[in-house]
Design a protein around this motif. Structure first.
Motif, short mmCIF file in Angstrom:
data_model
loop_
_atom_site.label_atom_id
_atom_site.label_comp_id
_atom_site.label_asym_id
_atom_site.label_seq_id
_atom_site.Cartn_x
_atom_site.Cartn_y
_atom_site.Cartn_z
N ALA A 381 0.94 -1.19 0.05
CA ALA A 381 -0.07 -0.10 -0.03
C ALA A 381 0.77 1.18 -0.14
O ALA A 381 0.71 2.22 -0.79
CB ALA A 381 -0.91 0.15 1.11
N GLY A 382 1.71 1.19 0.68
CA GLY A 382 2.76 2.49 0.70
C GLY A 382 3.42 2.75 -0.45
O GLY A 382 3.57 3.77 -1.08
N ALA A 383 3.91 1.47 -0.96
CA ALA A 383 4.46 1.66 -2.76
C ALA A 383 3.49 2.11 -3.45
O ALA A 383 3.90 2.99 -4.30
CB ALA A 383 5.14 0.27 -2.92
N LEU A 384 2.36 1.57 -3.62
CA LEU A 384 1.42 1.94 -4.44
C LEU A 384 0.85 3.13 -4.61
O LEU A 384 0.54 4.08 -5.34
CB LEU A 384 0.22 0.80 -4.46
CG LEU A 384 0.23 -0.48 -4.86
CD1 LEU A 384 -0.82 -1.47 -4.87
CD2 LEU A 384 0.89 -0.47 -6.50
N GLY A 385 0.68 3.68 -3.08
CA GLY A 385 0.30 5.10 -2.79
C GLY A 385 1.19 6.03 -3.42
O GLY A 385 0.81 7.35 -3.68
#
Length: 436
Positions: A381-385
């Motif tokens: 999620a952090g990377a995609l965000g």
């Protein structure tokens, strides 16, 4: 394998736990600690996002650290817990969590607190929580009679939802009054009170003798084998793990989504959680009636459809900001209601079919799968965000949750009314040394 109505009625009958002083002592300590946990669950992301100005990736790492222990030590923890007194493990875990949380306000007042300090504290909390939660889900059969397990789970889930209702609103007020770092200290105090209540609780659990211990890897395998050899439980684990993976993606970025994308205040964020938690309380209260109407087995796919469908309301709220607040409340309300129906039903089923000597390993095996995916999801999620943006990532999480219900929707639950009372898998549990 369906069960007769008289047998099902007998299972849910028994003296009320309101007359069981020992259970009430246990229950009161857990109620207060669950309320306290709501304070830190709001204060930590507020501290990270607003005061430490954490990026999307840093928020992902923080959330991953909080649940990484289920992936790293979840399986051996179950084997160790089955060798120990579960109540003693819970006391130790409460004290570790209290000490770890107390470091946050100390570092803040000293002027040295950084996001990586929060990550380290979250990781320690996660390890202690693994041992606490596995013991917590395994100790009920040693506190109450088999016929009272469902009632005990219902009462514990009801107060958990009451904490969800009152906790976030109180946390928002407390954060505004004393700042987020100092508000976290209140959670630590409730963990100390929980440890004291556990010290005064009595159980009838007996430690397994040393000669009954198999090698650690053998015991870990036995727990995994038990879980995955039970066809119905395997389906439940599938839905829960996929739902947790994608809901964690959404939950990881939820503070940024609410506080930055939608411009809500921490108090408004707390109000959304509190109003939504009313659904969880009503779900816990209504579960016996719904189970009586639909049957235990059918309540599982019905509830899974509910919490998977309403997940779509989260990203939809970004498309209609004028209606974002009521949509977010509605999503939280329905999700909490159906998740409670699902959890009370499936946890009671798990506890009922598992031999006492396997309870810790069964719960640890389930948690390893359904919670072990969460740190991976948080980092993703952090990377995609960072790459796609917060709202796009929320859409991915919502669609994934929608698909998660398939494991139990396309399954034998619809053809049954009651869930079995014994392990029904075709494969048997591997033999173990003689029991005490």
């Amino acid at each position: 394998m369906s069960q007769s109505e008289p047998a099902a009625a007998t299972r849910r009958s028994g003296p009320s736990l309101w007359r069981n002083g020992n259970f009430l002592t246990f229950w009161s300590g857990q109620t207060l600690s669950q309320f306290g946990a709501q304070i830190s669950e709001l204060a930590v992301p507020v501290l990270a996002v607003l005061l430490l100005e954490a990026s999307e990736f840093e928020v992902g790492v923080l959330n991953a650290a909080n649940v990484a222990a289920f992936l790293l030590v979840g399986l051996p923890a179950g084997a160790w817990i089955d060798r120990l007194r579960k109540r003693h493990v819970m006391i130790a875990a409460d004290l570790v969590r209290a000490i770890a949380l107390s470091l946050v306000p100390v570092l803040w007042v000293s002027g040295v607190l950084q996001i990586w300090h929060l990550v380290a504290v979250a990781f320690v909390l996660g390890i202690a929580t693994v041992f606490f939660d596995v013991s917590y889900q395994s100790i009920i059969p040693s506190l109450v009679k088999p016929s009272q397990i469902g009632e005990a789970n219902g009462k514990l889930q009801s107060t958990y939802e009451l904490a969800n209702i009152a906790g976030p609103g109180f946390a928002g007020w407390l954060i505004a009054l004393v700042t987020a770092p100092l508000a976290i200290l209140a959670t630590g105090v409730t963990y100390v009170v929980s440890a004291i209540a556990l010290a005064f609780t009595r159980d009838h659990e007996q430690r397994r003798p040393a000669e009954d211990h198999a090698p650690l890897l053998t015991e870990i395998w036995e727990g995994l084998h038990f879980v995955f050899s039970e066809k119905l439980l395997r389906r439940i684990v599938g839905t829960t793990s996929v739902s947790n993976f994608f809901s964690t993606m959404s939950f990881t970025l939820l503070p940024i989504f609410l506080l930055r994308e939608l411009g809500l205040s921490p108090a408004s964020m707390g109000v959304i959680f509190s109003l939504g938690a009313v659904g969880g309380l009503l779900g816990a209260i209504a579960t016996p009636r719904i189970v009586g109407l639909l049957g235990e087995a059918r309540a599982i796919p019905v509830s899974a459809i509910g919490f998977s469908v309403v997940a779509m309301l989260l990203p939809i709220a970004a498309a209609v900001p004028a209606f974002a607040f009521p949509l977010l409340v509605a999503q939280s309300f329905v999700a909490s209601f159906t998740v409670l129906l699902y959890n009370i039903t499936q946890v009671t089923f798990r506890q009922r079919i598992t031999p006492p000597r396997l309870l810790g390993r069964m719960n640890a095996s389930v948690r390893f799968v359904v919670w072990g995916v969460m740190p991976i999801a948080a980092l993703l999620a952090g990377a995609l965000g960072t790459w796609l943006g917060v709202v796009a990532t929320m859409w991915i999480g919502a669609v994934g949750q929608l698909l998660s219900a398939a494991f139990v929707v396309f399954a034998p639950f619809w053809r049954m009314r009651e869930l079995p009372d014994v392990h029904t898998a075709e494969a048997s549990v591997p033999a173990e040394r003689s029991e005490s």
